[in-house]
Design an enzyme around this catalytic site. Structure first.
Site, mmCIF file in Angstrom:
data_model
loop_
_atom_site.group_PDB
_atom_site.id
_atom_site.type_symbol
_atom_site.label_atom_id
_atom_site.label_comp_id
_atom_site.label_asym_id
_atom_site.label_seq_id
_atom_site.Cartn_x
_atom_site.Cartn_y
_atom_site.Cartn_z
ATOM 1 N N TYR A 157 0.815 -1.216 0.000
ATOM 2 C CA TYR A 157 0.000 0.000 0.000
ATOM 3 C C TYR A 157 0.850 1.268 0.000
ATOM 4 O O TYR A 157 0.315 2.370 -0.107
ATOM 5 C CB TYR A 157 -0.926 0.014 1.217
ATOM 6 C CG TYR A 157 -2.195 -0.788 1.035
ATOM 7 C CD1 TYR A 157 -2.140 -2.108 0.605
ATOM 8 C CD2 TYR A 157 -3.438 -0.237 1.313
ATOM 9 C CE1 TYR A 157 -3.285 -2.860 0.453
ATOM 10 C CE2 TYR A 157 -4.596 -0.989 1.159
ATOM 11 C CZ TYR A 157 -4.517 -2.290 0.738
ATOM 12 O OH TYR A 157 -5.658 -3.038 0.585
ATOM 13 N N LYS A 227 3.202 -14.185 5.664
ATOM 14 C CA LYS A 227 3.510 -15.179 4.643
ATOM 15 C C LYS A 227 5.032 -15.337 4.572
ATOM 16 O O LYS A 227 5.651 -15.355 3.513
ATOM 17 C CB LYS A 227 2.937 -14.724 3.295
ATOM 18 C CG LYS A 227 2.930 -15.804 2.211
ATOM 19 C CD LYS A 227 2.032 -16.973 2.517
ATOM 20 C CE LYS A 227 2.025 -17.954 1.340
ATOM 21 N NZ LYS A 227 1.345 -19.209 1.683
ATOM 22 N N ASP A 281 -2.450 -17.631 4.647
ATOM 23 C CA ASP A 281 -3.483 -18.415 3.983
ATOM 24 C C ASP A 281 -4.116 -19.409 4.937
ATOM 25 O O ASP A 281 -5.327 -19.635 4.907
ATOM 26 C CB ASP A 281 -2.925 -19.113 2.740
ATOM 27 C CG ASP A 281 -1.633 -19.861 2.996
ATOM 28 O OD1 ASP A 281 -0.880 -19.463 3.901
ATOM 29 O OD2 ASP A 281 -1.365 -20.847 2.284
ATOM 30 N N ASP A 305 -6.161 -6.261 5.282
ATOM 31 C CA ASP A 305 -7.352 -5.981 4.491
ATOM 32 C C ASP A 305 -8.129 -7.268 4.238
ATOM 33 O O ASP A 305 -9.353 -7.333 4.417
ATOM 34 C CB ASP A 305 -6.934 -5.343 3.164
ATOM 35 C CG ASP A 305 -7.846 -4.197 2.756
ATOM 36 O OD1 ASP A 305 -8.845 -3.946 3.448
ATOM 37 O OD2 ASP A 305 -7.556 -3.539 1.747
#
Length: 418
Positions: A157, A227, A281, A305
């Site tokens: 972002y 991640k 995930d 988000d």
């Protein structure tokens, strides 16, 4: 400060910052408000009405100061985010806004992100909890009670990227090819390239804020979501720096999950917060399959988000989900949902998300009694079957109310409950 297009309420007082960093909040503070674009013209006044009623019911008064961004700012200033708006929020420290739409060619990738960066509102906080009476796609929505702390200033972002076909992207491509031996990955035709900065400073202040929240609110755990198994030097580093904060700054107040099981057979000390981590995930799965096992979540911008929206789905959708952006001695409350311009001015959409974002603002002011009134009045309204169209179509024997009618009903319940 004097303003050209903003009227400062004569009777209100400014919120100030004490020497120890805490807020000094008068009983009649001045609060800047941006209604926002699209449905903001409906949900903004509705939230204002409800929050004002809750303040009055507890012996206080909010003096609203209308400030402008997006379409309303273009009408007054011929720009999307005028300096006056930013300075007004800086000066008065606590504000609330509706959704904003960034027009094409506006100079900002996102007005929402622009405001967060200009005000250094580094923690986007999204509590997700179920309200009685709200329909949900899951069997036990009451198990969802998580608070997502999402880093607000870094990650993808940050907007550091280069468009395919430009001279600039070719320079970056050449560097990557020469220095990192990535020819096979980025040499197959046009490529856009972005950079994902994750800093120690940004990570640690975000994780620190999440742990402090957990300790202050009696929460059991803080989960670092990343991640890092793939992005080892960005998201993996976020995890490592997060654990450094937990181990080095909190003593016996915090225990890591490894220590919990290796040394204490799963028994946490009384009052201690357990810090663990999960792959992003897998976490998207576990918020659905093991909802009641998680509490406070700390993560980066993009993950936050995704995760917070997935949490919001379990408690009835983004029309219910609140949010607020926190800095040091500063807050800007805003709902999670977008501006939905096709519904603008129809007095139709659900204002609950913006009202509950305002509830977070009331809590930040230290007005917990007023904040509790807002939640209780909303639950009473929805449980009685008086709802906006989005919920009415999912409920039997419900009464469909306009945005303004729903706000009136919540105010009536505030008066009954106070």
């Amino acid at each position: 400060m004097t303003y050209d297009q903003v009227t400062v309420p004569e009777d209100g007082e400014k919120i100030s910052l004490a020497d120890d960093g805490s807020l000094e909040v008068p009983d009649s503070p001045i609060i800047p408000i941006i209604y926002g674009d699209g449905v903001g013209s409906d949900v903004g006044p509705a939230a204002q009405q409800v929050l004002e009623a809750a303040a009055e019911a507890t012996g206080r008064e909010i003096n609203w100061m209308r400030v402008y961004a997006g379409e309303s700012a273009r009408e007054k200033y011929d720009e999307n985010l005028p300096d006056e708006t930013v300075e007004a929020i800086k000066e008065h420290r606590v504000a609330i806004k509706g959704p904003l739409t960034t027009p094409v060619g506006a100079g900002f990738r996102s007005l929402n992100v622009g405001l967060r960066k200009l005000l250094d509102l580094y923690a986007n906080v999204r509590p997700t909890y179920h309200l009685d009476g709200v329909p949900s796609p899951v069997k036990s929505p009451e198990q969802m009670d998580m608070v997502t702390f999402r880093e607000n200033t870094e990650d993808v972002y940050s907007g550091i990227e280069w468009e395919a076909g430009t001279d600039e992207v070719e320079k970056v491509r050449e560097f990557v090819e020469d220095e990192m031996d990535q020819t096979n990955i980025i040499h197959n035709g046009p490529v856009g390239i972005g950079i994902k900065p994750i800093t120690e400073f940004g990570t640690k202040r975000l994780v620190r804020r999440a742990i402090d929240y957990a300790l202050e609110h009696g929460r059991d755990s803080v989960t670092l979501i990343h991640k890092g198994n793939i992005m080892k030097y960005t998201e993996g580093q976020f995890r490592d720096w997060g654990y450094e904060v937990a181990k080095e700054e909190y003593g016996d107040e915090v225990i890591t999950e490894d220590t919990l099981w290796e040394e204490r057979d799963g028994e946490a000390p009384d009052g201690a917060v357990v810090v663990n981590d999960r792959i992003a995930d897998n976490m998207l799965q576990q918020i659905l399959t093991r909802t009641d096992e998680y509490d406070v979540l700390a993560t980066m911008n993009l993950n936050g988000d995704y995760i917070s929206d997935a949490c919001g789905a379990q408690i009835g959708g983004l029309g219910i989900a609140p949010g607020a952006n926190f800095g040091d001695g500063r807050l800007l409350a805003e709902p999670v949902h977008g501006s939905a311009p096709k519904y603008e001015g129809q007095d139709k959409v659900n204002p609950t998300a913006m009202i509950l974002s305002g509830r977070m603002m009331l809590e930040y002011l230290g007005w917990d009694d007023a904040a509790d009134l807002v939640r209780n009045a909303i639950e009473e309204t929805i449980s009685s079957g008086k709802v906006t169209y989005d919920l009415e179509r999912q409920l039997e024997d419900a009464e469909k109310l306009a945005t303004s009618e729903y706000a009136d009903e919540v105010v009536n319940n505030i008066e009954k409950l106070s």
